[in-house]
Write a protein that holds these residues in place. Structure first.
Motif, mmCIF file in Angstrom:
data_model
loop_
_atom_site.group_PDB
_atom_site.id
_atom_site.type_symbol
_atom_site.label_atom_id
_atom_site.label_comp_id
_atom_site.label_asym_id
_atom_site.label_seq_id
_atom_site.Cartn_x
_atom_site.Cartn_y
_atom_site.Cartn_z
ATOM 1 N N LEU A 113 15.583 -38.244 44.504
ATOM 2 C CA LEU A 113 15.861 -39.580 43.991
ATOM 3 C C LEU A 113 15.575 -40.602 45.094
ATOM 4 O O LEU A 113 15.732 -40.284 46.265
ATOM 5 C CB LEU A 113 17.350 -39.714 43.623
ATOM 6 C CG LEU A 113 17.948 -38.771 42.590
ATOM 7 C CD1 LEU A 113 19.466 -38.937 42.579
ATOM 8 C CD2 LEU A 113 17.379 -39.085 41.222
ATOM 9 N N SER A 117 17.460 -42.913 45.954
ATOM 10 C CA SER A 117 18.715 -43.149 46.681
ATOM 11 C C SER A 117 19.023 -42.047 47.697
ATOM 12 O O SER A 117 19.906 -42.210 48.539
ATOM 13 C CB SER A 117 19.872 -43.275 45.687
ATOM 14 O OG SER A 117 19.921 -42.128 44.867
ATOM 15 N N GLU A 155 12.601 -51.093 46.310
ATOM 16 C CA GLU A 155 13.837 -50.390 45.966
ATOM 17 C C GLU A 155 14.261 -49.479 47.133
ATOM 18 O O GLU A 155 15.415 -49.508 47.568
ATOM 19 C CB GLU A 155 13.572 -49.541 44.711
ATOM 20 C CG GLU A 155 14.756 -48.781 44.189
ATOM 21 C CD GLU A 155 15.571 -49.609 43.208
ATOM 22 O OE1 GLU A 155 14.978 -50.195 42.294
ATOM 23 O OE2 GLU A 155 16.799 -49.669 43.379
ATOM 24 N N TYR A 183 17.361 -49.737 49.821
ATOM 25 C CA TYR A 183 18.345 -48.676 50.072
ATOM 26 C C TYR A 183 18.501 -48.452 51.578
ATOM 27 O O TYR A 183 19.610 -48.289 52.085
ATOM 28 C CB TYR A 183 17.888 -47.356 49.430
ATOM 29 C CG TYR A 183 18.295 -47.178 47.972
ATOM 30 C CD1 TYR A 183 19.630 -47.255 47.588
ATOM 31 C CD2 TYR A 183 17.345 -46.881 47.008
ATOM 32 C CE1 TYR A 183 19.998 -47.058 46.254
ATOM 33 C CE2 TYR A 183 17.695 -46.689 45.675
ATOM 34 C CZ TYR A 183 19.033 -46.782 45.311
ATOM 35 O OH TYR A 183 19.392 -46.583 44.013
ATOM 36 N N ARG A 191 19.811 -52.977 34.282
ATOM 37 C CA ARG A 191 20.016 -52.986 35.725
ATOM 38 C C ARG A 191 19.195 -54.184 36.226
ATOM 39 O O ARG A 191 17.994 -54.258 35.972
ATOM 40 C CB ARG A 191 19.490 -51.670 36.311
ATOM 41 C CG ARG A 191 19.652 -51.525 37.804
ATOM 42 C CD ARG A 191 18.611 -52.290 38.574
ATOM 43 N NE ARG A 191 18.843 -52.163 39.986
ATOM 44 C CZ ARG A 191 17.999 -51.598 40.809
ATOM 45 N NH1 ARG A 191 16.855 -51.147 40.371
ATOM 46 N NH2 ARG A 191 18.287 -51.498 42.078
ATOM 47 N N ASP A 225 23.289 -51.280 40.477
ATOM 48 C CA ASP A 225 22.661 -50.066 40.992
ATOM 49 C C ASP A 225 21.888 -49.329 39.903
ATOM 50 O O ASP A 225 22.345 -49.177 38.771
ATOM 51 C CB ASP A 225 23.740 -49.144 41.582
ATOM 52 C CG ASP A 225 23.134 -47.895 42.186
ATOM 53 O OD1 ASP A 225 22.507 -48.028 43.253
ATOM 54 O OD2 ASP A 225 23.259 -46.805 41.579
ATOM 55 N N MET A 226 20.692 -48.851 40.270
ATOM 56 C CA MET A 226 19.792 -48.170 39.357
ATOM 57 C C MET A 226 20.395 -46.868 38.820
ATOM 58 O O MET A 226 20.390 -46.610 37.623
ATOM 59 C CB MET A 226 18.499 -47.901 40.135
ATOM 60 C CG MET A 226 17.519 -46.955 39.551
ATOM 61 S SD MET A 226 15.931 -47.242 40.423
ATOM 62 C CE MET A 226 14.991 -45.855 39.919
ATOM 63 N N THR A 227 20.959 -46.058 39.736
ATOM 64 C CA THR A 227 21.494 -44.755 39.340
ATOM 65 C C THR A 227 22.640 -44.912 38.330
ATOM 66 O O THR A 227 22.708 -44.179 37.349
ATOM 67 C CB THR A 227 21.979 -43.989 40.591
ATOM 68 O OG1 THR A 227 20.961 -44.112 41.578
ATOM 69 C CG2 THR A 227 22.219 -42.534 40.296
ATOM 70 N N ARG A 239 18.290 -56.710 39.508
ATOM 71 C CA ARG A 239 18.345 -57.190 40.891
ATOM 72 C C ARG A 239 17.293 -58.270 41.042
ATOM 73 O O ARG A 239 16.291 -58.257 40.340
ATOM 74 C CB ARG A 239 18.013 -56.054 41.888
ATOM 75 C CG ARG A 239 18.996 -54.921 41.959
ATOM 76 C CD ARG A 239 20.339 -55.286 42.567
ATOM 77 N NE ARG A 239 20.272 -55.891 43.890
ATOM 78 C CZ ARG A 239 20.535 -55.233 45.019
ATOM 79 N NH1 ARG A 239 20.824 -53.955 44.992
ATOM 80 N NH2 ARG A 239 20.496 -55.857 46.176
#
Lengths: 368, 290
Positions: free
Chosen positions: B276, B278, B160, B164, A331, A354-356, A333
């Motif tokens: 999470l 996210s 991060e 988001y 991943r 994207d991390m997920t 960025r």
């Protein structure tokens, strides 16, 4: 954190004027003449764990034959996973009271605290709260006389020992400050008639301050990979699982571990690259995780200012060198991220924004 | 508006001639920060990114009116650098440097308190207030002006989460990284109190991690003093006890410092906890819908 062994701590006690029993440091019995030893004596395995007494790591010996025999059995024993490499042989100190003293850094107060208890000789965590007395100290000041008086009264020892105790407290405070200690603990502090003696030592030194203490060696741990990583300046902790992890920043690395575990995967390590885009360092980190033989390697880089294309080059460099049998999921960025991801994909490495999604891909690849 | 800084903040960079100092002073200027001077002993007269460098902080302050400092000097010299800034009358000091000895921080904070100085860090990304300025290293690209106040013990994990928030169409009033060390100059509770008073912050996001009791103390503080909605994420749920996870402060010792304890303290204080990173923007969006 550097955890000193008892004998190393006692050498510091001695230097700062904290009374300790006379003793010898032994590797084995060769060259030890019995006439120089005051029997009965106490033989103590030098291992970095508490409670070694309960597992036979501290034993009284009455004569030379007993010393040889017990030394021999202790050399073969393991205490909390540690085999002792050295032993302390000390004069047995008869005493009628065991007390507790320590100075440590209280994180929430952001100050040192002195802890005193009449219940010494046991783990301080097991002492009831009402028997523990805490005094907040000012790092810029001497130890206040008021605190010394209170501890003297609390310990309920003879008047003749008053100034011995005051000196001992001052010495502890000097040691704490002078050696950048995170903990200076005397447990137990033995009282026999009018004499105070530190029977054991526990000292932890701040490893960020070792530049001021060149004679204290950093604690590299016992895991060979962790030792190697520390020498390279990489923050690495070996875990039990099969998903290798490399990320940048401690928080992001921990979060990556958590998300893998949440999805049912098993994290294999904690490796924090720090804020680097040095391809050499990236490559070294990959080789390190490679040695722990994961089933898949997940690299999670969120670089606000990190050059993503340079990181990608480092990854490809390592893959070329190590030719890993496992899959690598990245991943990426950061600055020039598109270029970095394309570079990876062109060379057959799965690359995500994207991390997920990346974590998901890594976990599923192990499951399938 | 922002917390800690405003349009009158005149910034000095200590260690500006080093790699980090040079790189990040440029990024801070690109973000609209008024950088008025640099300090590196022995480099008087050198110009970095158009900024004049001085040998010492006192002269720099006298000539430029600097009132805040960002410190990039190596850990061995950080204590002296911060003391020099305090003695020169600087009132806000952001320490980016990592691996500063704990004892140095304890001493520095006593001096700072005595002199009415705010220290943020060490080992931190510092302050970023979109539209106002930045004293630190948070990447400009993730930031956007808005109403969310973010406070964190982490670095990249904060970027991060902020990213988001920004990518989901929201923005930040101030993003403040307090650092992952054992002895931080500014704590969660300090910042929560300021966000509560800041009229441009409507919701607060906290990013915590294992180790210490800062999150539990923050939870207590929130119960009593914070009326604005608070959201949290805690890293290190699956971290093994006794192992230091990168940051000096991120270690579980015995029962203390576990993610479980922190999450439960937050929940009791009415804080919404995201599982999470996210999830943070999802929780924030729900708030704005209602």
């Amino acid at each position: 954190m550097v955890n000193l062994l008892e004998y190393q701590g006692k050498a510091l006690f001695n230097r700062y004027g904290i009374p300790i029993p006379e003793g010898l440091l032994l590797i084995n019995k060769a060259g030890i003449k019995d006439e120089i030893i005051h029997y009965p004596a106490v033989l103590k395995a030098q291992v970095p764990i508490g409670h070694r007494g309960t597992s036979g790591g501290v034993q009284t010996v009455k004569n030379g034959a007993e010393l040889a025999e017990k030394l021999n059995s202790m050399q073969k024993a393991s205490f909390g996973g540690f085999t002792p490499k050295a032993f302390l042989l000390e004069r047995l100190v008869k005493h009628d009271k065991e007390l507790y003293l320590s100075i440590t850094l209280d994180r929430s107060k952001r100050s040192p605290v002195l802890i005193a208890s009449q219940s010494g000789g046991v783990n301080i965590e097991d002492v009831p709260k009402e028997e523990i007395n805490t005094f907040t100290l000012n790092q810029l000041e001497d130890l206040p006389i008021k605190i010394k008086q209170q501890i003297f009264a609390l310990f309920d020892i003879k008047e003749v020992s008053r100034f011995g105790l005051y000196n001992l407290l001052d010495s502890m405070w000097s040691l704490y400050k002078g050696e950048d200690a995170e903990l200076v603990e005397i447990n137990p502090l033995a009282v026999s008639d009018d004499i105070l003696t530190a029977l054991d030592s526990k000292i932890i030194i701040d490893d960020d301050a070792l530049f001021r203490h060149p004679y204290i060696k950093p604690d590299l741990g016992t895991n060979p990979l962790e030792i190697k990583a520390k020498k390279e300046g990489i923050s690495f902790v070996k875990l039990d699982g099969d998903i290798g992890i490399i990320a940048n920043g401690a928080g992001l690395t921990m979060s990556t571990i958590d998300q893998i575990a949440l999805l049912g995967g098993k994290p294999g390590d904690f490796l924090d690259l720090g804020g680097t885009d040095d391809p050499e360092k990236v490559s070294k980190a990959i080789s390190l995780v490679y040695e722990s033989k994961p089933a898949v390697l997940l690299i999670n880089i969120f670089g606000g200012v990190t050059k993503a294309d340079t990181v990608a080059e480092g990854i490809l460099l390592a893959i070329k060198k190590e030719k890993p049998a496992f899959k690598v999921v990245v991943r990426l960025r950061g600055f020039n991220e598109e270029k970095g991801r394309n570079l990876l994909r062109e060379n057959g490495v799965e690359a995500f924004t994207d991390m997920t999604e990346a974590i998901h891909a890594a976990v599923t690849s192990v499951k399938s | 508006m922002a917390i800690f800084i405003d349009k009158n903040t005149r910034v000095l960079v200590q260690g500006i001639t080093g790699h980090q100092g040079t790189f990040h002073s440029k990024a801070m200027m690109d973000f609209g920060t008024n950088i008025v001077a640099g300090v590196t002993p022995g480099k008087n007269g050198v110009v970095v990114n158009g900024v004049k460098v001085y040998n010492d902080v006192k002269t720099a302050v006298d000539e430029t009116g600097a009132n805040a400092s960002v410190v990039f000097v190596p850990a061995q010299f950080t204590k002296d650098a911060v003391l020099e800034a305090i003695n020169a009358g600087i009132k806000l000091i952001v320490v980016v440097t990592e691996h500063v000895p704990s004892h140095d921080m304890v001493e520095l904070l006593l001096y700072a308190k005595r002199n009415g100085v705010t220290v943020i860090g060490p080992n931190c990304p510092g302050i970023a207030s979109p539209g106002v300025g930045k004293l630190g290293i948070t990447p400009n690209s993730v930031l956007k002006p808005g109403k969310i106040g973010v406070v964190s013990r982490s670095g990249t994990l904060t970027y991060e989460i902020v990213n988001y928030i920004t990518e989901n169409g929201m923005g930040e009033s101030t993003v403040l990284g307090i650092g992952g060390d054992k002895v931080p100059g500014t704590t969660f509770t300090d910042v929560l109190g300021m966000f509560e008073k800041d009229k441009d912050t409507s919701a607060i996001v906290m990013v915590g991690e294992i180790g210490g009791s800062a999150e539990e103390e923050a939870a207590e503080f929130i119960k009593k003093n914070v009326s604005k909605p608070v959201f949290a994420y805690i890293a290190g749920v699956y971290a093994p006890p006794g192992k230091r996870m990168g940051h000096a402060g991120a270690i579980i010792s015995g029962e203390a410092g576990t993610a479980e304890s922190k999450i439960s303290a937050f929940k009791k204080a009415g804080v919404s906890v995201a599982a999470l990173p996210s999830e943070i923007p999802v929780l924030l969006k729900n708030l704005y819908k209602t």
